[in-house]
Design a protein around this motif. Sequence first.
Motif, PDB file in Angstrom:
ATOM      1  N   GLY A   4     110.907 -17.953   9.761  1.00 56.82           N
ATOM      2  CA  GLY A   4     112.254 -19.037  10.651  1.00 56.82           C
ATOM      3  C   GLY A   4     111.660 -20.391  10.685  1.00 56.82           C
TER       4      GLY A   4
ATOM      5  N   ARG B 226     115.212 -14.018  11.785  1.00 62.37           N
ATOM      6  CA  ARG B 226     114.281 -13.605  10.634  1.00 62.37           C
ATOM      7  C   ARG B 226     113.039 -13.287  11.764  1.00 62.37           C
TER       8      ARG B 226
ATOM      9  N   ASP C 254     115.858  -8.307  11.331  1.00 59.48           N
ATOM     10  CA  ASP C 254     115.991  -9.062  10.436  1.00 59.48           C
ATOM     11  C   ASP C 254     116.222  -8.162   9.553  1.00 59.48           C
TER      12      ASP C 254
END
Length: 322
Positions: free
Chosen positions: A263, A258, A291
């Motif tokens: 995250g 991410r 991501d």
Amino acid sequence: MELGVFTVLFADKNFEEMLSYIASKGIKAIELGTGGYPGDVHCKADELLGDESKLQDFKQAIAEHGLMISALSCHSNPLHPQKPIAAEADETITKTLKLASKLGVPVVNTFSGCPGDHEGALYPNWPVAAWPHDFQEVLKWQWEEKLIPYWKEKNDLAESLRVKIGLELHGGFSVHTPATLLRLREACGSAIGANLDPSHLWWQGIDPVEAIKILGKENAIHHFHAKDTMIDQPNTNRNGVTDMTDYANMQDRSWYFRTVGFGHDQKTWADIISALRLYGYDYVVSIEHEDGLMSIDEGFTKAVENLKPVLVKESVGQMWWA
């Protein structure tokens, strides 16, 4: 500290467009790919090494946009058991070290590589189990016959060029934890250190703050990547952390990358930045975007927005209160 970005994100832009876009975001540093997995769309090592005028124009364009180069990156597998693959990676690493020296760039980032399990192997073998003992024999052979001899030579070359090597601690490669990084560094030399990326630590169950302490005490952090990871615990319960599910199948993966802040929360990132400062790292925090839920522009922009409030830019000076 300064905020930077790994420009492989912007392979669809030409060199000038990339510089202008990054500068418009208030970024101060760029990390440039010179080959291997990142490609070399913005930094052609052969051209720059072979033409002094092109080299000077390259440097001037970056300076005119108010930017600096934090690192050159050529992530690849120089220990691949298939010799043509290994030779190409090795040549790229060598050229990148020489180019970094000419440009005054202090760090070259790459992977440690992962050998096969014998001289006739076709594919890398990444041992991650202590038993059965076959894996211990493979590991011993890889380190003694491949990793240490290769990286001792590259450490010596880097030292002669006054450049450091940042190995990314990444699964699938022989150096993937603080312990394996320090083992190689002790055997080969202090030019070798970490390009520390928390995203690859989280999925292995390693606390990035504790990794920073372990490596920082040895002055072994040469560069830093800012990328986040989401842990999906139900999928982890099913697949484990060494999950082979395709990256594109995010719903079924144990973990996936991410952008910063998606995250782990901002307090976690503040702790990471503070630990870097506490243990002597005061260089560039380079954003890497992988991501699968956000476009490059949105993910990069959100990473910048989430990192700016926690980035520590000024030296403390005298402790007036002590």
